[in-house]
Design a protein around this motif. Structure first.
Motif, PDB file in Angstrom:
ATOM      1  N   GLU A 227       0.901  -1.012   0.076  1.00 30.29           N
ATOM      2  CA  GLU A 227      -0.049  -0.082  -0.027  1.00 30.29           C
ATOM      3  C   GLU A 227       0.750   1.223  -0.009  1.00 30.29           C
ATOM      4  O   GLU A 227       0.470   2.214  -0.701  1.00 30.29           O
ATOM      5  N   THR A 228       2.108   1.294   0.669  1.00 31.90           N
ATOM      6  CA  THR A 228       2.839   2.422   0.751  1.00 31.90           C
ATOM      7  C   THR A 228       3.232   2.707  -0.389  1.00 31.90           C
ATOM      8  O   THR A 228       3.496   3.635  -1.112  1.00 31.90           O
ATOM      9  N   PHE A 229       3.989   1.638  -1.468  1.00 37.96           N
ATOM     10  CA  PHE A 229       4.461   1.725  -2.695  1.00 37.96           C
ATOM     11  C   PHE A 229       3.353   2.277  -3.663  1.00 37.96           C
ATOM     12  O   PHE A 229       3.394   3.476  -4.164  1.00 37.96           O
ATOM     13  N   ARG A 230       2.085   1.976  -3.694  1.00 42.48           N
ATOM     14  CA  ARG A 230       0.926   2.480  -4.283  1.00 42.48           C
ATOM     15  C   ARG A 230       0.598   4.050  -3.892  1.00 42.48           C
ATOM     16  O   ARG A 230       0.442   4.877  -4.762  1.00 42.48           O
ATOM     17  N   THR A 231       0.534   4.096  -2.654  1.00 45.82           N
ATOM     18  CA  THR A 231       0.268   5.464  -2.241  1.00 45.82           C
ATOM     19  C   THR A 231       1.200   6.707  -2.803  1.00 45.82           C
ATOM     20  O   THR A 231       0.912   7.661  -3.313  1.00 45.82           O
ATOM     21  N   HIS A 232       2.608   5.985  -2.656  1.00 44.00           N
ATOM     22  CA  HIS A 232       3.828   7.326  -2.841  1.00 44.00           C
ATOM     23  C   HIS A 232       3.650   7.352  -4.508  1.00 44.00           C
ATOM     24  O   HIS A 232       3.729   8.614  -5.076  1.00 44.00           O
ATOM     25  N   PHE A 233       3.319   6.277  -5.462  1.00 49.32           N
ATOM     26  CA  PHE A 233       3.226   6.569  -6.833  1.00 49.32           C
ATOM     27  C   PHE A 233       2.133   7.258  -7.056  1.00 49.32           C
ATOM     28  O   PHE A 233       2.302   8.179  -7.718  1.00 49.32           O
ATOM     29  N   ALA A 234       1.097   7.092  -6.270  1.00 43.10           N
ATOM     30  CA  ALA A 234      -0.311   7.922  -6.799  1.00 43.10           C
ATOM     31  C   ALA A 234      -0.111   9.358  -6.325  1.00 43.10           C
ATOM     32  O   ALA A 234      -0.527  10.271  -6.950  1.00 43.10           O
ATOM     33  N   ARG A 235       0.683   9.514  -5.157  1.00 42.84           N
ATOM     34  CA  ARG A 235       0.923  10.860  -4.709  1.00 42.84           C
ATOM     35  C   ARG A 235       1.747  11.856  -5.759  1.00 42.84           C
ATOM     36  O   ARG A 235       1.375  12.938  -6.423  1.00 42.84           O
TER      37      ARG A 235
END
Ligand code: LLP
Length: 428
Positions: free
Chosen positions: A35-43
């Motif tokens: 989830e942290t990977f996805r959140t940082h990519f999305a940001r």
């Protein structure tokens, strides 16, 4: 943001107690939060949304296939620097137009492999490389898209070993030479020059440093366009920060606020190559305390992780926050990393490797720990496992990905046989 949180005195990754993962998979162990990977990519994608950039995750920072698949599913392309990284991204089925290939020393073989794969953009770093590429392209009967990596001559104000954009560094082509090279190959039938590439360093904690580099690139772009040359691509590289000490890094929005206005309405396809800002806070290294000993006034906490697993402290004097996995009753309930409390002890956290440079922290204030305790070394997702070695014949650690309720071993712990696998060479 990251999904490593204390709950009931236990450090957890997306709810999974790290203590349980360490018991199941052993230590030293890399644990990543999907989830942290996805959140940082999305940001990042959201912050730079106005430019509709192509985001090419920098494979070198954390190249595990499962991580590449996870980011590809988010819409990421990939920034690669070697034939080995090309092999990885092709293995997960990346469409070649989503691959950008940088690297100051591409070999002829790597260039051949890139042309055979039809990678989307080759970021060329010298006149010699472009000449070699043109010859290879003729042989392959393809016309590759190319950008010239320029030296913007901007000091990124980061560690000397990760500063890449000054004229004292080996990367890229000086602006005047890049202009000449662009003119020389601008009308070539062998390669299609599309634009410029820059990467000033890593991590770059002052967004204004990007502005300096990008303005220099834009000046050159204006000059070349005025001469009738086509320039439609600008790859601004990576280097966006991650949180090592509390919330120390600028946000994706802070970088975008400076960069987006410079590039809006410029008629350029913009490429970003983030690595650390996506991966670093998405991984921790879990290690077990082996011994605690004193020598004079120094106190050593000897752990089972070392410079093999995380070389950044030894190589760059890098700071990684370290804290017990089991915060238990030793640590106040309302504790947060920025609030020291009584009872901390200054110690060096060191590994088993036979080098005095083998440390994870020096003079660090930690709660009292004893053999068997687990420590978490934070912000280890980028350039941690990626730079791991087998020095001292120590098998490399395992990597686990936590994705909500699911726990996946995405790289098994190496065995002693793995250490010698490449040495089974038949006699001549
Ligand atoms: N693009 C290019 C051309 C690069 O050379 C790099 C990193 C990146 C993008 C990604 O940079 P990032 O967003 O991850 O900061 N081992 C060092 C970092 C070396 C960076 C090498 N190039 C460390 O542990 O700090």
């Amino acid at each position: 943001m990251n999904r490593f949180e204390y709950h009931d005195g236990q450090l957890r990754c997306e709810g999974q107690p790290l203590r349980d993962l360490a018991a199941r998979f052993g230590t030293p162990l890399y644990v990543y939060s999907a989830e942290t990977f996805r959140t940082h990519f999305a940001r990042l994608a959201h912050a730079f949304g106005a430019l509709q950039p192509r985001i090419c995750y920098s494979v070198k920072c954390c190249p595990n296939l499962d991580i590449l698949r996870l980011l590809a599913a988010c819409g990421s392309g990939f920034d690669i620097v070697s034939g080995g990284e090309l092999f990885r991204v092709l293995r997960i089925g990346t469409p070649p137009d989503r691959i950008v290939f940088a690297g100051v020393g591409k070999t002829e073989r790597e260039i051949d492999e890139a042309l055979a794969a039809r990678v989307g953009l080759l970021n060329v770093e010298s006149a010699g490389e472009l000449e070699l590429l043109a010859r290879a392209a003729q042989r392959h009967a393809v016309t590759p898209d190319v950008a010239l990596r320029i030296i913007p001559d901007v000091d990124a104000k980061t560690h000397a070993y990760t500063t890449t954009g000054t004229r004292h560094n080996k990367f890229g082509i000086p602006l005047d030479q890049a202009a000449d090279l662009y003119r020389r190959f601008g009308a070539s039938p062998l390669v299609r020059l599309r634009g410029l590439h820059l990467h000033i360093g890593s991590p770059v904690s002052d967004p204004e440093r990007y502005a300096l580099g990008i303005r220099r690139a834009l000046q050159l772009i204006d000059t070349l366009r005025a001469e009738g040359l086509t320039v439609d691509t600008l790859d601004i590289g990576g280097g966006y920060g991650a949180h090592y000490v509390g919330d120390d890094a600028p946000s994706a929005d802070a970088y975008a606020q400076v960069i987006v206005p410079l590039l809006a309405d410029r008629g350029l396809r913009v490429i970003l190559e983030p690595g650390r800002s996506i991966a670093a806070n998405a991984g921790v290294l879990v290690t077990r305390v082996l011994y605690v000993k004193t020598s004079g006034r120094r106190r050593f906490v000897v752990v089972d992780a070392s410079m093999n697993e995380l070389i950044r402290p030894a190589l760059y004097s890098a700071y990684h926050f370290i804290w017990p996995v089991d915060a238990g009753p030793r640590i106040p309930q309302d504790w947060s990393p920025n609030q020291p409390f009584d009872g901390l002890r200054r110690c060096d956290v060191v590994g088993p490797v036979c080098e005095s440079g083998d440390f994870l922290a020096k003079g660090r204030r930690l709660p009292p720990v004893q053999p068997g305790d687990l420590l978490a070394v934070h912000t280890a997702g980028a350039y941690g496992m990626a730079m791991a070695s087998q020095y001292n014949s120590r098998p490399r650690a395992a990597e686990v990905l936590v994705d909500g309720g699911a726990v996946r071993l995405m790289r098994r712990r190496e065995t002693y046989e793995d250490l010698i696998a490449a040495e089974h060479v038949p006699p001549e």
